[in-house]
Design a protein around this motif. Structure first.
Motif, PDB file in Angstrom:
ATOM      1  N   HIS A 127       5.396   6.936   4.216  1.00 46.62           N
ATOM      2  CA  HIS A 127       5.278   8.041   3.968  1.00 46.62           C
ATOM      3  C   HIS A 127       6.449   9.435   5.455  1.00 46.62           C
ATOM      4  CE1 HIS A 127       1.809   8.009   0.975  1.00 46.62           C
ATOM      5  NE2 HIS A 127       1.416   6.984   2.448  1.00 46.62           N
ATOM      6  N   ARG A 128       7.459   8.683   4.201  1.00 45.46           N
ATOM      7  CA  ARG A 128       8.183   9.086   5.097  1.00 45.46           C
ATOM      8  C   ARG A 128       8.382  11.028   5.179  1.00 45.46           C
ATOM      9  NH1 ARG A 128      10.155   7.990   9.264  1.00 45.46           N
ATOM     10  NH2 ARG A 128      11.905   9.203   9.716  1.00 45.46           N
ATOM     11  N   ASP A 129       7.993  11.053   4.133  1.00 41.88           N
ATOM     12  CA  ASP A 129       7.580  12.800   3.448  1.00 41.88           C
ATOM     13  C   ASP A 129       7.274  13.520   4.883  1.00 41.88           C
ATOM     14  OD1 ASP A 129       5.703  10.995   2.436  1.00 41.88           O
ATOM     15  OD2 ASP A 129       4.560  12.950   1.240  1.00 41.88           O
TER      16      ASP A 129
END
Length: 267
Positions: free
Chosen positions: A190-192
């Motif tokens: 979940h780099r976003d």
């Protein structure tokens, strides 16, 4: 980068942070006093125990091979004790340039145990932390107990001495058993979300590489790896949380989840 003390986001108290590091386990090094370091082969420096465990009272147990020089020194020490320090390092669950988030130092009297005392110590550890390495006690490994004289914590929130009674009365953070897994999932999948969390950073830090560093009942910690240095920033929740559901709500608030906003408007 450091904000004035009265403007810093709320963080768990010193004793709670110390109990959390102790409960996580982490990496440990035993550092004996000078009288425990002299051997025929030369000085003994940092020792990595086979196993270590910090009890709620602040005392620590370590397991060393029977043939380790420090074991013989402990048996031969005056009064059967020697002074030593156990250093417990709190490692970040993601790969960082500087992975140590905090250090807990327990200094006190180290004593080797045998017979019923050793068995009682092993059972006390097993009740809190079952570990197959405990089966080696009395079968190639010696149990030693470190009775504390002082406990000191150093982390991004500050450095200070932890009174033994405050340590004993504090509880580890409610998420300490799951924090590593959650942060690794955030980092890898979940780099976003990490990018959305970065909007809470001071403007001059937003150009760095933002990494999830820590999580507790009062907030989230991010590490910003910049070209010149690293910066740790705490982002506070709107309230203290104690359950996974409450934590999920606070994280959605921080990332500006539109579904959360819609549910509020509907109510």
């Amino acid at each position: 980068m450091t904000e004035p003390t009265d403007r810093r986001p709320p963080a768990p108290k010193l004793a709670e942070r110390a109990r959390t590091i102790a409960a996580r386990g982490g990496r440990a090094a035993l550092l004996p006093s000078p009288e425990g370091t002299a051997t025929a082969a030369g000085p003994v420096a940092r020792i990595s125990p086979l196993l270590h465990h910090v009890h709620p009272c602040g005392a620590a147990s370590v397991l060393l091979p029977d043939d380790h020089p420090l074991v013989a020194t402990a048996w031969q020490a005056a009064r059967g004790e020697l002074t030593a320090m156990l250093e417990v390092a709190d490692q970040a669950p993601v790969r960082l340039r500087e992975p140590v988030r905090g250090l807990l130092w327990i200094t006190g009297w180290l004593r080797a145990l045998s017979g019923e005392k050793a068995r009682a110590e092993v059972l006390a550890i097993a009740e809190q932390r079952p570990d197959p390495r405990l089966l080696d006690a009395g079968h190639g490994a010696t149990v030693l107990r470190l009775n504390p004289l002082s406990l000191v914590l150093a982390d991004a929130e500050g450095t200070g001495s932890v009174p033994a009674d405050e340590f004993a009365n504090a509880a580890p953070d409610p998420f300490h058993q799951y924090e590593d897994e959650w942060l690794r999932h955030l980092e890898l999948s979940h780099r976003d979300v990490v990018g959305l969390l970065a909007r809470h950073l001071p403007e001059h830090l937003r150009g760095g590489h933002v990494r999830p560093l820590g999580l507790d009942r009062l907030g989230l910690r991010l590490r910003v790896e910049a070209a010149d240095s690293d910066h740790d920033v705490r982002i506070a929740f709107s309230r203290a949380v104690t359950s996974a559901a409450e934590l999920a709500t606070e994280l959605r608030k921080l990332v500006g989840c539109p579904f959360l906003a819609a549910s509020k408007n509907a109510s």
